[in-house]
Design a protein around this motif. Structure first.
Motif, PDB file in Angstrom:
ATOM      1  N   ARG A  85      10.028 -69.654 -86.623  1.00 11.04           N
ATOM      2  CA  ARG A  85      10.969 -69.627 -85.507  1.00 11.04           C
ATOM      3  C   ARG A  85      11.090 -68.237 -84.899  1.00 11.04           C
ATOM      4  NH1 ARG A  85      15.416 -73.439 -88.592  1.00 11.04           N
ATOM      5  NH2 ARG A  85      14.499 -75.409 -87.932  1.00 11.04           N
ATOM      6  N   ILE A  86      11.815 -68.176 -83.811  1.00  6.18           N
ATOM      7  CA  ILE A  86      11.986 -66.898 -83.099  1.00  6.18           C
ATOM      8  C   ILE A  86      13.458 -66.701 -82.777  1.00  6.18           C
ATOM      9  CG2 ILE A  86      11.463 -65.679 -80.934  1.00  6.18           C
ATOM     10  CD1 ILE A  86       8.816 -67.251 -80.901  1.00  6.18           C
ATOM     11  N   SER A  87      13.941 -65.470 -82.922  1.00  2.98           N
ATOM     12  CA  SER A  87      15.279 -65.155 -82.433  1.00  2.98           C
ATOM     13  C   SER A  87      15.149 -63.982 -81.460  1.00  2.98           C
ATOM     14  CB  SER A  87      16.214 -64.794 -83.588  1.00  2.98           C
ATOM     15  OG  SER A  87      15.766 -63.630 -84.240  1.00  2.98           O
ATOM     16  N   VAL A  88      15.973 -63.985 -80.440  1.00  2.00           N
ATOM     17  CA  VAL A  88      15.885 -62.916 -79.429  1.00  2.00           C
ATOM     18  C   VAL A  88      17.256 -62.288 -79.196  1.00  2.00           C
ATOM     19  CG1 VAL A  88      13.909 -63.973 -78.264  1.00  2.00           C
ATOM     20  CG2 VAL A  88      16.226 -64.538 -77.501  1.00  2.00           C
ATOM     21  N   THR A  89      17.251 -61.154 -78.522  1.00  2.00           N
ATOM     22  CA  THR A  89      18.482 -60.460 -78.142  1.00  2.00           C
ATOM     23  C   THR A  89      19.405 -61.433 -77.391  1.00  2.00           C
ATOM     24  OG1 THR A  89      17.034 -58.581 -77.724  1.00  2.00           O
ATOM     25  CG2 THR A  89      19.318 -58.363 -77.001  1.00  2.00           C
ATOM     26  N   PRO A  90      20.722 -61.373 -77.646  1.00  2.00           N
ATOM     27  CA  PRO A  90      21.621 -62.270 -76.908  1.00  2.00           C
ATOM     28  C   PRO A  90      21.353 -62.213 -75.403  1.00  2.00           C
ATOM     29  CG  PRO A  90      22.837 -61.113 -78.595  1.00  2.00           C
ATOM     30  CD  PRO A  90      21.444 -60.548 -78.609  1.00  2.00           C
ATOM     31  N   ILE A  91      21.091 -63.371 -74.832  1.00  2.00           N
ATOM     32  CA  ILE A  91      20.657 -63.429 -73.441  1.00  2.00           C
ATOM     33  C   ILE A  91      21.734 -62.898 -72.482  1.00  2.00           C
ATOM     34  CG2 ILE A  91      20.055 -65.062 -71.578  1.00  2.00           C
ATOM     35  CD1 ILE A  91      17.712 -64.435 -73.427  1.00  2.00           C
ATOM     36  N   ALA A  92      23.007 -63.014 -72.853  1.00  2.00           N
ATOM     37  CA  ALA A  92      24.062 -62.512 -71.969  1.00  2.00           C
ATOM     38  C   ALA A  92      23.828 -61.034 -71.650  1.00  2.00           C
ATOM     39  CB  ALA A  92      25.425 -62.694 -72.623  1.00  2.00           C
ATOM     40  N   ILE A  93      23.328 -60.278 -72.626  1.00  4.27           N
ATOM     41  CA  ILE A  93      23.099 -58.836 -72.431  1.00  4.27           C
ATOM     42  C   ILE A  93      21.917 -58.601 -71.485  1.00  4.27           C
ATOM     43  CG2 ILE A  93      22.437 -56.702 -73.625  1.00  4.27           C
ATOM     44  CD1 ILE A  93      23.808 -57.905 -76.155  1.00  4.27           C
ATOM     45  N   ILE A  94      20.879 -59.407 -71.643  1.00  5.81           N
ATOM     46  CA  ILE A  94      19.653 -59.230 -70.845  1.00  5.81           C
ATOM     47  C   ILE A  94      19.874 -59.690 -69.408  1.00  5.81           C
ATOM     48  CG2 ILE A  94      17.182 -59.858 -70.724  1.00  5.81           C
ATOM     49  CD1 ILE A  94      18.224 -58.274 -73.274  1.00  5.81           C
ATOM     50  N   ALA A  95      20.647 -60.780 -69.256  1.00  5.51           N
ATOM     51  CA  ALA A  95      20.752 -61.429 -67.943  1.00  5.51           C
ATOM     52  C   ALA A  95      21.798 -60.785 -67.043  1.00  5.51           C
ATOM     53  CB  ALA A  95      21.092 -62.908 -68.151  1.00  5.51           C
ATOM     54  N   GLU A  96      22.663 -59.999 -67.649  1.00  3.85           N
ATOM     55  CA  GLU A  96      23.835 -59.517 -66.928  1.00  3.85           C
ATOM     56  C   GLU A  96      23.509 -58.788 -65.622  1.00  3.85           C
ATOM     57  OE1 GLU A  96      28.061 -58.635 -68.693  1.00  3.85           O
ATOM     58  OE2 GLU A  96      26.450 -57.512 -69.634  1.00  3.85           O
ATOM     59  N   GLY A  97      22.434 -58.020 -65.615  1.00  6.53           N
ATOM     60  CA  GLY A  97      22.102 -57.246 -64.421  1.00  6.53           C
ATOM     61  C   GLY A  97      21.280 -58.015 -63.399  1.00  6.53           C
ATOM     62  N   CYS A  98      21.032 -59.302 -63.666  1.00  9.42           N
ATOM     63  CA  CYS A  98      20.143 -60.067 -62.790  1.00  9.42           C
ATOM     64  C   CYS A  98      20.880 -60.664 -61.589  1.00  9.42           C
ATOM     65  CB  CYS A  98      19.478 -61.208 -63.554  1.00  9.42           C
ATOM     66  SG  CYS A  98      18.351 -60.656 -64.811  1.00  9.42           S
ATOM     67  N   ASN A  99      20.115 -60.884 -60.517  1.00  8.74           N
ATOM     68  CA  ASN A  99      20.721 -61.413 -59.281  1.00  8.74           C
ATOM     69  C   ASN A  99      20.801 -62.941 -59.282  1.00  8.74           C
ATOM     70  OD1 ASN A  99      18.039 -61.903 -59.199  1.00  8.74           O
ATOM     71  ND2 ASN A  99      17.666 -61.012 -57.192  1.00  8.74           N
TER      72      ASN A  99
END
Lengths: 452, 89
Positions: free
Chosen positions: A75-89
């Protein structure tokens, strides 16, 4: 040289007692994938996961073959997406779940965790948007798992988030009502969430973690049960010793597989999670271990004490077997995934209230529990609040993964199949908690001294 | 690299001969053999050295499994480390 009995013991553990490595989970940081254009972010997420995890499944299978030990999940785990997506338009965060799903499908893993937000003290804009997107994300993907941390011992309980998660769980159930609310099985609400947990659905790659890491989760309730069966009597000291020795052996497998995977993939080894994770398979049940200690049925009075002993002995045995221990590390009690728990719940021996007490002494919490579809959101929030309080006060991880199955009532049974097993619909206290949940705000962090 | 071959099943003539034939063909050196009959079940454990193995590990496993099928016994090939890590500190 080698001892024939030792070798046969290992082989029996694997062939008869369901010893396996439950998961090799690759943690991947997505922090360098953030970009203003959400399409660029999605592409970067897909590319990075696909590149780093391209050999994960094959390496797992190679190790399985070379050592003759089954490795059930990669399986794979990734950085919480809320942190990554926050700066997106974009305000629609489900697109990121779709990018994760596509990448997971590409590399052949069955689950990817990290559609997550950490809101124990409050929300950012990104956290709000992510939580709002959870029902859409989980109902339109198969592999993506989501988790939200609503409380920590250091900051208390975010009751606004607790309230909202009750509603989100209901919406997840509604959106997948044709599949017995399966979306809820991929959503965990945490208190004191660990950042290196390899187990789904609560896995994500914490912000303090390295670029890429290999974490391993072991299993083995069947092996512990078999060791206790061979005891024929003995006091609690003997039981604890037997469990410790068995846990040591199980964990050594995890350590070996983790080191091997780490060196073959050229990715640092993170931790071994010392969990006893049951499966619905015959003889792979945590409930049966408790019953072997002398309880007529799991859930009877004495169950909490038995579980406390089991959990502690597993940790004591496991800690010495591995150089780095982390994650959830404890016995799991997911009702639908444990044949003994299912039977206990169906026979009326095991109730939600007893399970709540059990979560005080083990990892992780109220896990894979199906409840009537007409349970109000505020009651689900109140169940989350109770669990969070147990975690916060006792400085431990607790979690809620609960499934209000639309159209089902107490006594019905829902079949999920595979590792998710089958879930009897359990009774929920019918008295309301609406006003309590409607208050909102935060429950302050608890005192860490004067403990009683 | 060392590995352990275990054979479990009904005792019969030719088990060791069939297995060692495969090992000779694939250039596998036997370091130690021990066998016993436990509860009427034939059990053999063999420690082998694979440093001169002339095929890959997976293929050797398949060859041994074929022999196992013919003989009606269960044959496993596993890297030695799984046993040493579990039973030695």
């Amino acid at each position: 040289m080698f001892n024939i009995n030792d070798i046969l013991e290992t082989i029996n553990m694997i062939s008869q007692d369901n010893l396996d490595i439950r998961t090799i989970t690759m943690g991947i940081s997505l922090r360098d994938c953030a970009s203003e254009d959400y399409k660029v972010t999605c592409r970067k997420i897909y590319d990075k996961i696909s590149k780093l995890a391209q050999n994960l499944v094959k390496t797992g299978e190679d190790i399985e073959r070379d050592f003759g030990i089954p490795i059930i999940n990669k399986r794979i785990s990734v950085t919480p997406i809320a942190i990554i997506a926050e700066g997106c338009n974009t305000d629609d965060y489900a697109v990121f779940a779709h990018a994760m799903e596509k990448a997971a499908e590409n590399v052949g893993v069955n689950f990817i965790g990290g559609f997550s937000a950490l809101v124990h003290k409050g929300y950012t804009r990104g956290d709000k948007l992510l939580i709002k997107a959870i029902p859409e994300a989980l109902s339109t993907t198969n592999r993506v798992c989501s988790s939200v941390n609503v409380a920590t011992t250091k900051s208390g309980i975010n009751m606004d988030a607790v309230k909202e998660m009750g509603e989100i769980i209901k919406e997840c159930a509604e959106r997948t009502r044709d599949r017995d609310a399966v979306a809820c099985s991929k959503l965990v609400v945490f208190a004191n969430v660990p950042e290196d947990n390899p187990f789904m659905a609560g896995a994500f790659h914490g912000v303090g973690e390295p670029e890429c890491v290999i974490n391993v989760g072991v299993s083995g309730p069947g092996v512990v049960a078999a060791a206790l069966k061979n005891l024929n009597g003995g006091d609690f000291g003997t039981i604890a010793e037997t469990i410790k020795k068995t846990a040591f052996k199980i964990t050594r497998m995890g350590q070996l597989v983790a080191q091997e995977a780490s060196s073959r993939l050229n990715v640092p080894f993170g931790i071994v999670d010392l969990s006893l994770a049951p499966t619905p398979a015959v003889g792979d049940s945590v409930a049966r271990i408790l019953e072997l200690m002398g309880l007529e049925r799991c859930g009877a009075h004495g169950t909490t004490a038995a579980l406390a002993l089991l959990n502690d002995a597993v940790k004591k045995g496991g800690v010495m077997a591995s150089s780095y221990v982390g994650g959830l590390s404890g016995a799991f009690i997911p009702v639908s995934e444990d044949a003994g728990m299912i039977e206990a719940a169906m026979s009326g021996a095991l109730t939600i209230e007893k399970l709540e007490a059990m979560t005080c002494v083990c990892s992780v919490g109220l896990d894979m529990i199906a409840i009537p579809g007409d349970t109000p959101a505020s009651t689900i929030s109140a169940i989350i609040a109770d669990e969070a309080a147990i975690g916060v006060i006792n400085s431990k991880t607790t979690a809620v993964r609960i499934i209000p199955v639309p159209g089902k009532k107490e006594g019905d049974v829902v079949e999920y199949g595979g590792l998710f097993g089958k879930a009897p619909i359990m009774r929920v206290n019918p008295f309301g908690s609406e006003e309590f949940i409607a208050r909102g705000g935060r429950i302050p962090a608890p005192l860490q001294s004067l403990k009683n | 690299m060392k590995a352990v071959i275990t054979v479990v099943g009904c005792d019969k003539i030719g088990i060791i001969a069939s297995i060692t034939a495969v090992l000779a063909k694939t250039q596998v050196n036997i370091l130690d053999i021990s066998q016993t009959i436990m509860q009427n079940i034939f059990t053999m454990v063999m420690l082998v050295d694979l440093s001169k193995l002339n095929c890959d590990f997976a293929h050797l496993g398949e060859l041994l499994q074929e022999v196992g099928k013919e003989l009606g016994v269960d044959i496993r090939l596993q890297r030695e480390e799984i046993f040493t890590s579990m039973h030695r500190i």
